[in-house]
Design a protein around this motif. Structure first.
Motif, mmCIF file in Angstrom:
data_model
loop_
_atom_site.group_PDB
_atom_site.id
_atom_site.type_symbol
_atom_site.label_atom_id
_atom_site.label_comp_id
_atom_site.label_asym_id
_atom_site.label_seq_id
_atom_site.Cartn_x
_atom_site.Cartn_y
_atom_site.Cartn_z
ATOM 1 N N ILE A 1 -1.736 17.626 12.058
ATOM 2 C CA ILE A 1 -1.263 15.729 12.613
ATOM 3 C C ILE A 1 -1.880 14.135 11.950
ATOM 4 C CG2 ILE A 1 -2.354 14.114 14.077
ATOM 5 C CD1 ILE A 1 -1.578 16.459 15.519
ATOM 6 N N SER A 2 -2.386 15.083 10.773
ATOM 7 C CA SER A 2 -3.530 13.339 9.494
ATOM 8 C C SER A 2 -1.939 13.234 8.638
ATOM 9 C CB SER A 2 -4.079 14.549 8.830
ATOM 10 O OG SER A 2 -4.829 15.096 9.440
ATOM 11 N N GLY A 3 -1.202 13.927 8.669
ATOM 12 C CA GLY A 3 -0.282 14.130 7.697
ATOM 13 C C GLY A 3 0.331 12.388 8.122
ATOM 14 N N PHE A 4 1.022 12.658 9.380
ATOM 15 C CA PHE A 4 1.742 11.280 9.873
ATOM 16 C C PHE A 4 1.454 9.563 9.612
ATOM 17 C CE2 PHE A 4 3.320 15.277 11.628
ATOM 18 C CZ PHE A 4 5.088 14.695 11.931
ATOM 19 N N PHE A 5 -0.661 10.131 10.115
ATOM 20 C CA PHE A 5 -1.668 8.985 9.014
ATOM 21 C C PHE A 5 -1.203 9.185 8.076
ATOM 22 C CE2 PHE A 5 -3.152 10.327 13.393
ATOM 23 C CZ PHE A 5 -3.602 9.545 14.082
ATOM 24 N N PHE A 6 -1.761 9.456 7.323
ATOM 25 C CA PHE A 6 -1.100 9.368 5.065
ATOM 26 C C PHE A 6 -0.040 8.884 5.267
ATOM 27 C CE2 PHE A 6 -0.246 11.119 1.296
ATOM 28 C CZ PHE A 6 -1.376 10.428 0.180
ATOM 29 N N MET A 7 1.281 9.293 5.609
ATOM 30 C CA MET A 7 2.415 8.519 5.276
ATOM 31 C C MET A 7 2.516 7.050 6.248
ATOM 32 S SD MET A 7 5.142 11.552 6.250
ATOM 33 C CE MET A 7 4.320 12.491 7.183
ATOM 34 N N ALA A 8 1.717 6.983 6.976
ATOM 35 C CA ALA A 8 1.545 5.983 7.580
ATOM 36 C C ALA A 8 1.442 4.776 6.623
ATOM 37 C CB ALA A 8 0.743 5.509 9.167
ATOM 38 N N GLY A 9 -0.544 5.360 6.016
ATOM 39 C CA GLY A 9 -0.958 4.937 4.854
ATOM 40 C C GLY A 9 -0.426 3.847 3.446
ATOM 41 N N LEU A 10 0.461 5.265 3.256
ATOM 42 C CA LEU A 10 1.427 4.632 1.951
ATOM 43 C C LEU A 10 1.825 3.989 2.106
ATOM 44 C CD1 LEU A 10 2.208 8.224 1.076
ATOM 45 C CD2 LEU A 10 1.000 6.889 0.535
ATOM 46 N N VAL A 11 2.562 3.681 3.301
ATOM 47 C CA VAL A 11 3.333 2.374 3.641
ATOM 48 C C VAL A 11 2.704 0.624 3.935
ATOM 49 C CG1 VAL A 11 4.855 1.710 5.708
ATOM 50 C CG2 VAL A 11 5.240 3.867 4.713
ATOM 51 N N VAL A 12 1.340 0.983 4.241
ATOM 52 C CA VAL A 12 1.033 -0.098 4.258
ATOM 53 C C VAL A 12 0.420 -0.348 2.741
ATOM 54 C CG1 VAL A 12 -1.454 -0.845 5.482
ATOM 55 C CG2 VAL A 12 0.094 0.458 6.695
ATOM 56 N N ILE A 13 -0.190 0.732 2.367
ATOM 57 C CA ILE A 13 -1.400 0.086 0.860
ATOM 58 C C ILE A 13 0.563 -0.391 0.363
ATOM 59 C CG2 ILE A 13 -2.856 1.354 0.796
ATOM 60 C CD1 ILE A 13 -2.188 3.647 -1.078
ATOM 61 N N PHE A 14 1.716 0.315 0.451
ATOM 62 C CA PHE A 14 2.786 -0.133 -0.483
ATOM 63 C C PHE A 14 2.977 -1.062 -0.754
ATOM 64 C CE2 PHE A 14 7.246 -0.320 -1.864
ATOM 65 C CZ PHE A 14 7.390 -0.186 -3.058
ATOM 66 N N TRP A 15 3.194 -2.101 1.104
ATOM 67 C CA TRP A 15 3.176 -2.903 1.365
ATOM 68 C C TRP A 15 2.223 -4.066 1.340
ATOM 69 C CZ3 TRP A 15 1.307 -5.296 5.892
ATOM 70 C CH2 TRP A 15 1.797 -6.510 6.515
ATOM 71 N N LEU A 16 0.945 -3.697 0.980
ATOM 72 C CA LEU A 16 -0.324 -5.092 0.313
ATOM 73 C C LEU A 16 -0.058 -5.552 -0.592
ATOM 74 C CD1 LEU A 16 -2.436 -4.060 2.834
ATOM 75 C CD2 LEU A 16 -1.366 -5.685 3.171
ATOM 76 N N TRP A 17 0.252 -4.143 -1.610
ATOM 77 C CA TRP A 17 -0.493 -4.000 -2.806
ATOM 78 C C TRP A 17 0.343 -3.808 -3.717
ATOM 79 C CZ3 TRP A 17 -5.691 -0.618 -1.704
ATOM 80 C CH2 TRP A 17 -6.470 -1.056 -0.580
ATOM 81 N N ALA A 18 1.973 -3.664 -4.218
ATOM 82 C CA ALA A 18 2.630 -3.498 -4.617
ATOM 83 C C ALA A 18 3.085 -4.092 -5.866
ATOM 84 C CB ALA A 18 4.145 -2.702 -4.194
ATOM 85 N N LYS A 19 2.767 -4.894 -5.232
ATOM 86 C CA LYS A 19 2.621 -6.894 -6.547
ATOM 87 C C LYS A 19 1.729 -7.470 -7.088
ATOM 88 C CE LYS A 19 1.279 -9.478 -2.801
ATOM 89 N NZ LYS A 19 0.331 -8.571 -2.604
ATOM 90 N N ASP A 20 0.730 -6.388 -6.816
ATOM 91 C CA ASP A 20 -0.439 -6.617 -7.549
ATOM 92 C C ASP A 20 -0.497 -5.416 -9.222
ATOM 93 O OD1 ASP A 20 -1.335 -9.044 -6.157
ATOM 94 O OD2 ASP A 20 -2.072 -7.265 -4.691
ATOM 95 N N ASN A 21 0.378 -4.658 -8.385
ATOM 96 C CA ASN A 21 -0.312 -3.078 -9.204
ATOM 97 C C ASN A 21 1.319 -3.720 -10.414
ATOM 98 O OD1 ASN A 21 -2.729 -1.694 -8.284
ATOM 99 N ND2 ASN A 21 -1.713 -1.512 -6.215
ATOM 100 N N LEU A 22 1.387 -4.260 -11.055
ATOM 101 C CA LEU A 22 2.675 -4.030 -11.361
ATOM 102 C C LEU A 22 2.096 -4.820 -12.955
ATOM 103 C CD1 LEU A 22 5.526 -6.360 -9.632
ATOM 104 C CD2 LEU A 22 5.353 -3.773 -10.022
ATOM 105 N N TRP A 23 2.469 -3.484 -14.188
ATOM 106 C CA TRP A 23 2.224 -3.968 -15.625
ATOM 107 C C TRP A 23 1.902 -5.460 -15.960
ATOM 108 C CZ3 TRP A 23 0.798 -1.068 -19.733
ATOM 109 C CH2 TRP A 23 0.655 -1.720 -20.665
ATOM 110 N N ASP A 24 1.084 -5.935 -16.086
ATOM 111 C CA ASP A 24 0.579 -7.827 -16.287
ATOM 112 C C ASP A 24 0.233 -7.625 -18.220
ATOM 113 O OD1 ASP A 24 -2.294 -7.330 -17.161
ATOM 114 O OD2 ASP A 24 -1.611 -7.925 -14.262
#
Ligand code: HEM
Length: 326
Positions: free
Chosen positions: A175-198
């Motif tokens: 069951i938790s696998g599905f919550f984890f995958m949803a979490g991955l989508v959410v944090i990718f959408w929120l934080w990917a832009k702040d995690n690029l090399w600067d």
């Protein structure tokens, strides 16, 4: 005499080639009650042992295979090399973190808490964090029980309690696998832009992230290079662990039983790699660093903590939204 026999055996082995991968069994392996059909049964048994598939109406051919001897090699790898390496790495990394704590101690807010707070993560960001983190903790505990429980917990808990817990754990894991995958989508959408090399990342690497020496605070934007590494590890390795996990949850969708054995080994090995990274993350987020944990609980951190660890980010927030300061 003995030497002559060994040499002769070796010679025969060289001439006839290596032994077949699928061992043939002797007649002695066939239950006596089943031996009434003396003519056909040994042949049938040999065919089954050699992995020949029968036919089941309406099913793919691979499901007609009664015995897949390569399964022995998979089991040996899983319970042998994989479990042994994973076990030692988990012990080694935990010991290294403990040694780091003893030598370096808790990383303090050097200027002392200012008492003035700044919003680090919004509610949506915190939900994203705990969706990923909470489900991963459940996956980690239940997954490690799948790998090691039989050796570590069963002798302590006994067979009945252990099998009940492991049954419940497997259900939770699925069951938790599905919550984890949803979490991955959410944090990718929120934080990917702040995690690029600067341009601050190289300085952060050269300064050892300020982790090794007191008084060193390489400037960083919202996330520093260490956090970026951990973010992309979570996204990339998390995606691989999720996709191999889905393949195990829905058997035979991407391949045959052999493909699933390979998927299982990749799934378990990568999951252990993630657990090793996350051990360090949890350490820094809790006892390893003063002032960090409230970022993912209340959402606010002390302005002094933010200046020491994310000076560029604080400046940006103050410049763009001066009202964000309390
Ligand atoms: C008890 C468990 C955990 C605690 C206490 C914890 C704590 C924290 C803290 C304090 C931060 C904010 C750091 C900052 O403000 O700069 C953070 C960020 C983050 N956490 Fe966790 N965390 C936990 C588990 C996890 C797990 C299991 C994952 C992923 C599988 C995860 C993924 C992340 C990510 C991607 C970030 C943003 C980047 C970073 O700070 O590394 N966390 N966590």
């Amino acid at each position: 005499m003995r030497l002559a026999i060994i040499l002769a055996t070796l010679l025969i082995a060289i001439i006839t080639g290596p032994a077949p991968l699928r061992a043939e069994t002797s007649d002695g392996d066939i239950p006596s009650a089943a031996r009434s059909d003396q003519v056909t049964l040994p042949d049938t048994w040999r065919a089954i042992r050699q992995g020949e598939a029968g036919y089941i109406g309406g099913q793919p051919a691979s499901r007609g295979q009664l015995i897949q001897s390569e399964g022995e090699a998979w089991r040996a790898a899983r319970n042998g090399k994989l479990a042994v390496w994973a076990g030692w790495l988990l012990i080694g990394v935990t010991a290294a973190i403990a040694a780091f704590y003893v030598i370096r101690g808790k990383i303090k807010m050097e200027g002392g808490p200012s008492g003035r707070l700044i919003l680090r993560f919004t509610k949506v960001e915190r939900i994203g964090h705990w969706l990923t983190a909470g489900s991963f903790l459940v996956l980690g505990v239940t997954g490690l029980n799948n790998l090691f429980g039989r050796w570590v917990l069963e002798p302590v808990l006994g067979k009945t309690l252990f099998s009940w817990l492991t049954w419940a754990g497997k259900w939770l894991h699925n069951i938790s696998g599905f919550f984890f995958m949803a979490g991955l989508v959410v944090i990718f959408w929120l934080w990917a832009k702040d995690n690029l090399w600067d341009r601050y990342d190289w300085g952060w690497i050269k300064g050892g992230g300020g982790l090794l020496k007191e008084g060193v605070h390489p400037p960083a934007a919202k996330f520093n290079f260490g956090q970026k590494t951990q973010f992309w590890m979570v996204i990339l390795v998390g995606t691989l662990v999720s996709s191999t996990g889905l393949n195990l949850l829905y058997p035979f969708t991407l391949g045959d039983i052999h493909a699933m054995q390979v998927m299982q080994l990749i799934h378990a090995a990568l999951a252990v790699v993630m657990v090793l990274f996350i051990l360090g993350h949890i350490y820094i987020g809790t006892i390893g660093m003063e002032g960090a944990s409230t970022a993912v609980t209340t959402g606010y951190v002390d302005r002094e903590w933010a200046r020491e660890h994310h000076a560029v980010w604080v400046e940006e927030v103050e410049k763009n939204e001066p009202k964000a300061a309390e």
